[in-house]
Each structure stands twice: as structure tokens, then as C-alpha cells.
Design a protein around this motif. Structure first.
Motif, mmCIF file in Angstrom:
data_model
loop_
_atom_site.group_PDB
_atom_site.id
_atom_site.type_symbol
_atom_site.label_atom_id
_atom_site.label_comp_id
_atom_site.label_asym_id
_atom_site.label_seq_id
_atom_site.Cartn_x
_atom_site.Cartn_y
_atom_site.Cartn_z
ATOM 1 N N ALA A 1 0.938 -1.284 -0.173
ATOM 2 C CA ALA A 1 0.090 0.052 -0.189
ATOM 3 C C ALA A 1 0.855 1.196 -0.019
ATOM 4 O O ALA A 1 0.730 2.230 -0.819
ATOM 5 N N LEU A 2 1.783 1.249 0.741
ATOM 6 C CA LEU A 2 2.775 2.274 0.931
ATOM 7 C C LEU A 2 3.537 2.727 -0.606
ATOM 8 O O LEU A 2 3.637 3.569 -1.164
ATOM 9 N N ASP A 3 4.043 1.592 -1.201
ATOM 10 C CA ASP A 3 4.648 1.551 -2.379
ATOM 11 C C ASP A 3 3.754 2.001 -3.417
ATOM 12 O O ASP A 3 4.199 2.747 -4.480
ATOM 13 N N ALA A 4 2.425 1.527 -3.507
ATOM 14 C CA ALA A 4 1.510 2.047 -4.619
ATOM 15 C C ALA A 4 1.163 3.446 -4.396
ATOM 16 O O ALA A 4 0.966 4.132 -5.416
ATOM 17 N N THR A 5 0.984 4.044 -3.285
ATOM 18 C CA THR A 5 0.674 5.358 -2.909
ATOM 19 C C THR A 5 1.655 6.278 -3.037
ATOM 20 O O THR A 5 1.511 7.407 -3.744
ATOM 21 N N TYR A 6 2.941 5.884 -2.677
ATOM 22 C CA TYR A 6 4.338 6.693 -2.627
ATOM 23 C C TYR A 6 5.343 6.118 -3.317
ATOM 24 O O TYR A 6 6.402 5.605 -2.562
ATOM 25 N N PRO A 7 5.265 5.836 -4.649
ATOM 26 C CA PRO A 7 6.183 4.771 -5.418
ATOM 27 C C PRO A 7 7.797 5.310 -5.285
ATOM 28 O O PRO A 7 8.791 4.654 -5.503
ATOM 29 N N HIS A 8 7.912 6.823 -4.992
ATOM 30 C CA HIS A 8 9.172 7.067 -4.939
ATOM 31 C C HIS A 8 9.755 7.550 -3.649
ATOM 32 O O HIS A 8 10.821 7.896 -3.302
ATOM 33 N N ARG A 9 8.949 6.857 -2.657
ATOM 34 C CA ARG A 9 9.486 7.219 -1.102
ATOM 35 C C ARG A 9 10.667 6.148 -0.889
ATOM 36 O O ARG A 9 10.667 5.186 -1.703
ATOM 37 N N SER A 10 11.508 6.391 -0.127
ATOM 38 C CA SER A 10 12.520 5.568 0.476
ATOM 39 C C SER A 10 11.914 4.529 1.406
ATOM 40 O O SER A 10 11.004 4.829 2.171
ATOM 41 N N SER A 11 12.292 3.260 1.266
ATOM 42 C CA SER A 11 11.685 2.323 1.865
ATOM 43 C C SER A 11 12.353 2.579 3.473
ATOM 44 O O SER A 11 11.795 1.841 4.287
ATOM 45 N N TYR A 12 13.137 3.662 3.836
ATOM 46 C CA TYR A 12 13.668 3.727 5.177
ATOM 47 C C TYR A 12 13.063 4.920 5.594
ATOM 48 O O TYR A 12 13.575 5.541 6.709
ATOM 49 N N ASP A 13 11.942 5.836 4.779
ATOM 50 C CA ASP A 13 11.403 7.229 5.469
ATOM 51 C C ASP A 13 10.919 6.858 6.675
ATOM 52 O O ASP A 13 11.054 7.711 7.574
ATOM 53 N N ILE A 14 9.924 5.838 7.117
ATOM 54 C CA ILE A 14 9.531 5.354 8.234
ATOM 55 C C ILE A 14 9.628 3.977 8.651
ATOM 56 O O ILE A 14 9.004 2.948 8.139
ATOM 57 N N PRO A 15 10.465 3.899 9.848
ATOM 58 C CA PRO A 15 10.773 2.548 10.157
ATOM 59 C C PRO A 15 9.721 1.938 10.659
ATOM 60 O O PRO A 15 8.758 2.486 11.307
ATOM 61 N N TYR A 16 9.584 0.411 10.742
ATOM 62 C CA TYR A 16 8.591 -0.379 11.346
ATOM 63 C C TYR A 16 9.489 -0.905 12.766
ATOM 64 O O TYR A 16 10.400 -1.039 12.750
#
Length: 127
Positions: free
Chosen positions: A74-89
Motif C-alpha cells: 500500500a505504501l509503495d503503490a501510494t508513494y512509489p518514489h519514497r525511500s523504504s527507510y522513510d518511516i521505520p517499522y
């Protein structure tokens, strides 16, 4: 006693103890729900500028991984250019896994392109 001494010195406690003023940063929690609802909550947190997401887990390998994959898709589809490290889990299984389940879920999280900071309480205290 430190609080009393700081008040006597007319200083904030953090300053009395030698610290500096800095913002308090914490995560926002996504509670166990359907994968889609958890993904919607993750999107809301991301859109509102959240700094970290705590994802509650602790069921089965399949269900918990489905939750994580759905959130990430969902995050990838909505924000395809975000870094996968923008918001840690930060994962929190609330002692819901046995050793085998914990090991498998945590091993599988390496296949998700995201930053996982830690997993809180993966197994029962006595384990």
C-alpha cells in the motif's frame, strides 16, 4: 530527590541532569486487524508525518506476513518514489509467537524491502 533539587536550583530537571532540550519522538501503533485496514492505518500515519510505525503482530506466520506485505504494498503503490527507510517499522508480537513462529516471521521480514528497527516481545517471557 533530583526533581526537588532541580526545583531548588530553579532549573528544568533535564537541564539539572546535564541534558539538552530536544523533541520527544515516538511511534504510532497499528493494532491487529485485517491487512487492508492495517495498510490504511499505515497510510494515514505516513500522510500525517509519522516518524515510526509500531505494527502489532503475534498470530500465525502466514497472517502476520500478509499484514506486513499488505502494508508495504500500500505504501509503495501510494508513494512509489519514497525511500523504504522513510518511516521505520517496529514490530510488537506481544508474546504471541512460539520460538519457531518468531524465527520464521523475523527471517521472512528480510525479504521485505523495509527498515525494521526491532521486534518487541516476540515470545513468552519464560521462553
Amino acid at each position: 530527590l533530583y526533581d526537588i533539587a532541580a526545583k531548588g536550583a530553579n532549573m528544568p530537571l533535564y537541564h539539572f541532569l546535564g541534558g539538552s532540550k530536544r523533541p520527544l519522538v515516538t511511534d504510532e501503533t497499528i493494532y491487529i486487524d485485517t491487512p487492508d485496514r492495517m495498510a490504511d492505518n499505515a497510510l494515514r500515519i505516513y500522510e500525517n508525518g509519522g516518524v515510526a510505525i509500531k505494527v502489532k503482530l503475534g498470530t500465525t506466520v502466514k497472517d502476520d506476513l500478509d499484514r506486513l506485505y499488505t502494508i508495504e504494498r500500500a505504501l509503495d503503490a501510494t508513494y512509489p518514489h519514497r525511500s523504504s527507510y522513510d518511516i521505520p517499522y517496529r514490530l510488537d508480537a506481544n508474546q504471541g509467537w512460539d520460538y519457531v513462529t518468531a524465527s520464521e516471521v523475523l527471517r521472512q521480514t528480510r525479504l521485505i524491502d523495509h527498515q525494521f528497527q526491532y521486534c518487541e516481545q516476540p515470545v513468552r517471557r519464560q521462553d
